[in-house]
Write an enzyme that holds these catalytic residues in place. Structure first.
Site, PDB file in Angstrom:
ATOM      1  CB  THR A  30      -0.947   0.006   1.216  1.00 47.92           C
ATOM      2  OG1 THR A  30      -1.737  -1.186   1.204  1.00 47.92           O
ATOM      3  CG2 THR A  30      -1.871   1.213   1.178  1.00 47.92           C
ATOM      4  CG  ASP A 212      -3.976  -3.231  -3.546  1.00 52.65           C
ATOM      5  OD1 ASP A 212      -2.983  -3.983  -3.636  1.00 52.65           O
ATOM      6  OD2 ASP A 212      -4.463  -2.888  -2.463  1.00 52.65           O
TER       7      ASP A 212
END
Length: 663
Positions: A30, A212
């Site tokens: 992240t 992601d």
């Protein structure tokens, strides 16, 4: 890039062309995405409004937005898109509704709405049959197939039946000016692949794409990514093939390999430094996952100390296993001052939670069981959302049918069936038919009056929807629709009424908050569409409690102390996987569980289980033999250490009893 390790820095700096970041568990993926967004904006390559980051949950998107806001100051982040695949698909369809054959203000059908329509299209079918057909239709949509393509690819009689049902179901959705969740991906893919001008327009709008958890994409989502990226492929995909655990819902880990075939210039960067786990846990995880085939093998390592050895418990049965887990949690909380929220107990199936709940209750240990009734599944919330959908889209027959019976009025099933017949003859949606004086005259007087009263409320609220803030509209709707009065009558106690009214208040509060984070002028129907995309995984209400959850639900989380129970053949790996020889995903599931542990890990298995009225012997999971023996401490393998541990727990227990007697 201050503070990034060398591989993270490489991943962030590579801003031209296609990039795949293979990010091991706990490797700071992240942060890499956030820093890359900041680098793209800082360098002037792309303004924030031309950058889109796609996640798999709204919770992950919210966290990413907050981290970007801390990293990019001022208005430099204005226009940045961080959302889920489904939210991006919704945004595209709201812009391109005409090209997709939709009218403005289209509705989104949830799984219950979809099931209701399919049931209506399968008269006399049992619930299991409807569910099976719904699954097949959903599978076709997730593969990006239109009804015609599904029919062409059908092989068995069952698949032909599902394809025919798919065509009828899609025709009904079109008549209702509605889409279901799967359409939020399938229809944008159809548009982007079939309309070159549309695709070019969206590639201009989204200059750089970040994705992601790429290993969790299904075929349609991958095609959406490829269509948006175009042949140049200015994107960064972040994923981990070792954490692909959602094949059962359509995820295709082969998409990571497909990237290299579709984009031969793909740059692959591996993130192998783990910032979460002890090295002992990582060595066990590496040894386990090495038994799976790998196109890009990784070896996780950490600067953390080795930590304690992984405890492997052999228990009599699931009740004994639960008692040991609860006892160990109580001891660590008492002796080491660990917070209840430091603990997590993981299992393969939700049914395994029952003995754990009993054992925790006996020791008065607070716990939170993930997977309870989701907020959006509560009846009063679904009722209010049906009203909102009807206000936004008079042609949403499913919303009309729920709203007109929420609360109940003198409009029964017979009246609704007659109204549907009249509406069909007049080629009108149900809500417009209910507004027609001529059609109402053909219904019994009491029912016609009740429908007239209902349409008056809808008409008034629809007028208010153009001037009231969304949150205030929800509050007005709750009162004027009769929802609150009905709740008050249904609830047997003031406490229960307060809870259920609180759900409607929370819905209004959500709209109030959402109004501050969405484009100016967003209507209540726009916000309701956004809310429809939320999932139970996006809500975290655990607080300071022990977490009980399935291994599938644990991905992305971390805890100081992790217990994995039921590590037996037939449970983990699951019996069906053993029968079919599909062990790779089950191994990845255990790998995900192991890498949730920051400090200490327990793996437990039972010797026998009660099934169908008799005791059955159980075998320890074959995966235990794939873990390095040097990293494990099995029951009885070190009698001296076991005795010391037992004495320490006894001392703490006696101290607690003495303190209780002194009080």
């Amino acid at each position: 890039m201050h503070g990034l390790n060398p591989q993270q820095s490489i991943a962030v700096a590579q801003c031209d062309g296609p990039v795949l970041v293979l990010a091991g568990a706990g490797s700071g993926k992240t942060r890499v995405i956030v820093e890359k967004i900041a680098e793209l904006v800082r360098s002037g390559r792309y303004p924030a409004k031309r950058i889109a980051a796609i996640t798999f949950t709204n919770k992950a998107a919210k966290e990413m937005r907050e981290r970007v806001a801390r990293r990019i100051k001022g208005d430099a982040a204005d226009g940045l898109t961080i959302c889920t695949f489904h939210a991006l698909g919704l945004k595209l369809l709201q812009v391109e509704h005409a090209r997709a054959g939709l009218r403005r203000g289209f509705s989104i059908f949830d799984a219950d709405d979809a099931a209701s329509q399919l049931k209506d299209l399968m008269p006399g079918a049992k619930p299991d049959a409807v569910q099976a057909m719904q699954s097949l239709v959903s599978r076709a949509k997730n593969a990006g197939l239109s009804p015609e393509q599904a029919k062409a690819e059908a092989r068995s009689a069952r698949e032909h039946e599902a394809a025919a049902l798919y065509a009828r179901y899609q025709a009904r959705l079109s008549a209702f000016n509605a889409v279901d969740f799967d359409d939020l991906i399938r229809l944008p893919v159809e548009l982007l692949e079939g309309d070159a001008d549309c695709a070019l327009g969206w590639r201009e709008r989204i200059g750089y794409l970040l994705v992601d958890e790429c290993q969790d994409t299904n075929d349609a989502q991958y095609r959406m990514l490829r269509a948006l990226a175009g042949p140049r492929g200015n994107f960064t995909c972040v994923g981990d093939d070792d954490q692909s655990i959602y094949a059962w819902r359509g995820a295709n880990p082969e998409n990571l390999s497909q990237l290299a075939r579709d984009y031969p210039s793909l740059r692959v960067v591996k993130l192998e430094q783990n910032y979460r786990c002890s090295n002992r846990v990582l060595r066990a995880a590496n040894a386990l996952i090495a038994h799976n085939p790998h196109e890009h093998p990784k070896t996780l390592w950490s600067a953390q100390p080795d930590g304690e050895r992984i405890r492997v418990w052999e228990c009599r049965d699931s009740a004994h296993e639960a008692e040991r887990v609860a006892g160990e949690i109580h001891f660590l909380h008492t002796a080491r001052g660990a917070a209840w929220s430091d603990f997590c107990v993981l299992f393969r199936g939700n049914h395994q939670s029952r003995p754990l709940e009993k054992a925790l209750q006996l020791l008065r240990i607070p716990y939170h069981l993930s997977g309870g009734t989701a907020f959006l599944e509560r009846a009063e919330v679904k009722d209010a959302l049906a009203w909102l959908r009807l206000l936004a889209n008079p042609e949403d027959d499913a919303a009309f049918l729920r709203a007109v019976q929420s609360p109940r009025r003198e409009v029964g099933a017979t009246t609704l069936a007659k109204l549907a017949e009249l509406a069909q003859q007049a080629a009108r949606p149900l809500s417009r038919a209910a507004e027609s004086v001529g059609l109402l005259k053909q219904l019994p007087a009491r029912s016609a009056n009740a429908l007239g009263g209902f349409t008056d409320i809808v008409r008034g609220l629809r007028g208010d929807a153009t001037r009231l803030p969304a949150a205030e509209l929800v509050r007005q709707l709750s009162e004027r629709s009769g929802l609150l009065s009905a709740l008050r009558a249904q609830c047997k106690s003031d406490a229960l009424f307060k809870i259920r009214r609180g759900n409607l208040d929370e819905l209004a509060d959500w709209f109030e908050h959402a109004a501050g984070t969405t484009p100016r002028g967003a209507s209540a129907s726009d916000l309701a569409a956004s809310l429809a995309l939320l999932t139970h995984a996006d809500r975290n209400e655990a607080g300071n409690q022990v977490r009980l959850m399935s291994l599938h639900g644990a991905k992305g989380l971390e805890f100081r102390y992790v217990f994995i129970v039921g590590v037996e053949d037939g449970t983990l790996p699951h019996e069906a996987s053993l029968d079919e020889g599909r062990l790779d995903e089950e191994r990845r599931l255990l790998y995900v569980g192991i890498t949730r542990a920051k400090e200490q890990l327990w793996l437990s298995h039972a010797r026998e289980a009660q099934r169908w009225g008799s005791r059955h012997k159980l075998a320890p999971s074959r995966f235990l033999d794939e873990l390095p023996a040097a990293e494990l401490q099995r029951d009885g393998a070190d009698p001296v250490a076991d005795a010391a541990r037992k004495q320490e727990r006894a001392d703490v227990g006696f101290a607690a009893i003495r303190a209780m007697l002194a009080d």
